[in-house]
Each structure stands twice: as structure tokens, then as C-alpha cells.
Scaffold this motif. Structure first.
Motif, mmCIF file in Angstrom:
data_model
loop_
_atom_site.group_PDB
_atom_site.id
_atom_site.type_symbol
_atom_site.label_atom_id
_atom_site.label_comp_id
_atom_site.label_asym_id
_atom_site.label_seq_id
_atom_site.Cartn_x
_atom_site.Cartn_y
_atom_site.Cartn_z
ATOM 1 N N UNK A 1 0.802 -1.229 0.000
ATOM 2 C CA UNK A 1 0.000 0.000 0.000
ATOM 3 C C UNK A 1 0.832 1.275 0.000
ATOM 4 N N UNK A 2 2.106 1.189 -0.273
ATOM 5 C CA UNK A 2 2.961 2.379 -0.365
ATOM 6 C C UNK A 2 3.772 2.319 -1.648
ATOM 7 N N UNK A 3 3.542 3.284 -2.511
ATOM 8 C CA UNK A 3 4.256 3.351 -3.782
ATOM 9 C C UNK A 3 4.889 4.736 -3.883
ATOM 10 N N UNK A 4 6.182 4.761 -4.052
ATOM 11 C CA UNK A 4 6.885 6.042 -4.211
ATOM 12 C C UNK A 4 7.505 6.089 -5.604
ATOM 13 N N UNK A 5 7.484 7.256 -6.203
ATOM 14 C CA UNK A 5 8.094 7.445 -7.525
ATOM 15 C C UNK A 5 8.767 8.811 -7.543
ATOM 16 N N UNK A 6 9.783 8.979 -8.385
ATOM 17 C CA UNK A 6 10.396 10.311 -8.509
ATOM 18 C C UNK A 6 9.593 11.192 -9.448
ATOM 19 N N UNK A 7 9.580 12.476 -9.155
ATOM 20 C CA UNK A 7 8.866 13.441 -10.004
ATOM 21 C C UNK A 7 9.660 13.670 -11.293
ATOM 22 N N UNK A 8 8.952 14.008 -12.347
ATOM 23 C CA UNK A 8 9.556 14.330 -13.652
ATOM 24 C C UNK A 8 10.400 13.184 -14.220
ATOM 25 N N UNK B 1 10.865 14.348 -4.954
ATOM 26 C CA UNK B 1 12.057 14.750 -5.722
ATOM 27 C C UNK B 1 13.029 13.575 -5.791
ATOM 28 N N UNK B 2 13.814 13.512 -6.849
ATOM 29 C CA UNK B 2 14.687 12.353 -7.083
ATOM 30 C C UNK B 2 15.559 12.013 -5.868
ATOM 31 N N UNK C 1 -1.273 4.433 -1.145
ATOM 32 C CA UNK C 1 -0.859 5.827 -1.283
ATOM 33 C C UNK C 1 0.339 5.931 -2.219
ATOM 34 N N UNK C 2 0.261 6.915 -3.090
ATOM 35 C CA UNK C 2 1.336 7.194 -4.037
ATOM 36 C C UNK C 2 2.079 8.435 -3.571
#
Length: 263
Positions: free
Chosen positions: A174-181, A249-250, A244-245
Motif C-alpha cells: 500500500x505504499x508506492x513512491x516514484x520520482x517526479x519528472x 524529488x529524485x 498511497x502514491x
């Protein structure tokens, strides 16, 4: 009675127009690169359909008033006009086909094009009633999985740790993190029934079907935390299937990933 009915139709039409023009209960702000294209297509469709809706309701109210009952005089009517039927059917078909073609162009850019080279791969496996998120780890490769190794307590995707590539895979629930751009390539799977991965601010919704690996890709351009909902009724406690996503920032994303690598 006719005047009252026409008034009710007018008020309902006016209320509907106010709700849409005022944008009450509207979409959340788009955070993806393709989000503005989706919104433009939606607004174009809504505007055309809205104009047709208002004109149809105005015509209905007019005819109710113009031809309401007056005394005992029987109404005269006609029930067939091939020329008019062909005309309005052709106009309606042309409008809907044009909207469908324009909408398919936006959809095809997202679903039929391959993810750009260098996109971050994330595997999302849905199950009743959680989202399992897997990252390939420092080696950049997803390890082997086996269904007989699935354990919802400590191995929800069935990682086979005899495979070296699986030993550094990172799995969260239930936790997904991604970098912006940065382009994100999501491989969507399901362990049991049909689910639907839906993040409204991303303007992204895609079914997860058992037995299939469905590829989608997108790029988030704004940071923040957003809900991952299941848009498919998937069981009795479907409403509890919330993830939740995190769009970071990278540097913060790399730190987030490193913390889970060390667990």
C-alpha cells in the motif's frame, strides 16, 4: 400542469448547468504530464454534450407549453419523418464518432506506445484488499517469483530467494513512491479477482486482470501524496483497498528506496 412541468424541467436544467459550470465536486488537480490532454478532451466532450442537453430540455419545455392541453380539443400529431430521422441520426453519429476518435488518440498515446527508455519499472500486484508494490532493487532486475511461495505475511508476491536477482527486490504494501519528472513503467497484475488501479490526480485508471501483465506508463510532474483506489468492486471489503502514491524529488526518492533496501 403543463406550465408547472415546464418550470420544473427548466429549474433542473439550470441547476445542472450551474453544477458543471461552477465545477462543484470537480476533478482534483492533474499531476501527470498527460493530465491536461485528458482534461481538455473531457471538457470538449462535456461542452458539446452539455449544449445538446440544454437545447433538448429547452425544446421539451417549449413543446410542453406550446401544445399543452386546452379544453377538450384533441391534439393532432405525426409520428414519422424519414428525412428528419436521417438528419438527426447522422448529426448525432458524426458528433460521437468525432469525439471517440479524438479520445482514442489521447488513450492510444498512453496505452499503445512503449514506455520511454530509462523509465523506472514498478510492479503493482493487486489482491483482496491491498496493493503489493515491487521494485527491482539495485541490480535493476526483477527476481523470479513462484506462486507456491506466496505468503501474505512476509512474501506477498512469492519471491524465490534462490534467484540472486530476487534477493534485492523491494516489496512494500500500500505504499508506492516514484520520482517526479521521470517516466514510470508500471507492470500491473492481480492475484485473485479483477481490480482497477486508479489515481485520479494522475488521470490514470487501468484494470488489473488475473493471469495478465498489463503495462502502463506515465510521468508525474508534481510532488505530493495521493490515494491509490481500486475502481472495481472486488469483494466485501473493497472500500478498504487503499494505497498511497508518494511523488518525491529524485534525491528523496532514492533515500526512500535506500531505507527499504536496508530492511
Amino acid at each position: 400542469m403543463g406550465l408547472a412541468l415546464a418550470l420544473v424541467i427548466g429549474l433542473i436544467t439550470l441547476g445542472t448547468v450551474i453544477l458543471f459550470v461552477g465545477r462543484f465536486w470537480w476533478f482534483p488537480e492533474a499531476i501527470s504530464e498527460h493530465g491536461p490532454s485528458i482534461d481538455r478532451q473531457f471538457m470538449l466532450t462535456l461542452t458539446i454534450i452539455g449544449i445538446a442537453f440544454v437545447l433538448a430540455q429547452a425544446a421539451l419545455a417549449f413543446f410542453i407549453v406550446r401544445y399543452r392541453r386546452r379544453g377538450e380539443q384533441r391534439a393532432s400529431y405525426w409520428h414519422e419523418s424519414p428525412r428528419l430521422e436521417v438528419l438527426w441520426t447522422t448529426i448525432t453519429a458524426a458528433v460521437f464518432i468525432t469525439l471517440a476518435i479524438l479520445g482514442q488518440r489521447v488513450w492510444a498515446q498512453l496505452h499503445l506506445n512503449a514506455p520511454p527508455p530509462g523509465a523506472l519499472q514498478v510492479e503493482v500486484t493487486a489482491q483482496q484488499f491491498v496493493w503489493n508494490i515491487r521494485y527491482p532493487g539495485p541490480d535493476g532486475k526483477f527476481g523470479r517469483t513462484r506462486t507456491e511461495l506466496i505468503n501474505d505475511v512476509d512474501n506477498p508476491v512469492g519471491l524465490d530467494f534462490t534467484d540472486p536477482a530476487a534477493q534485492d527486490d523491494i516489496v512494500t504494501v500500500n505504499q508506492m513512491a516514484i520520482p517526479v519528472n521521470r517516466d514510470i513503467h508500471v507492470i500491473l497484475r492481480s492475484k485473485d479477482v479483477i481490480h482497477s488501479f486508479w489515481v485520479p490526480p494522475l488521470r490514470m485508471k487501468q484494470d488489473a486482470v488475473p493471469g495478465l501483465a498489463i503495462n502502463i506508463h506515465f510521468k508525474a510532474v508534481k510532488t505530493g501524496q495521493f490515494e491509490i483506489a481500486c475502481a472495481e468492486l472486488c469483494g466485501l471489503t473493497h472500500h478498504r483497498m487503499r494505497g498511497f502514491l508518494l511523488v518525491l524529488p529524485e534525491p528523496e526518492f532514492q533515500k526512500w528506496l535506500q531505507q527499504r533496501t536496508n530492511l
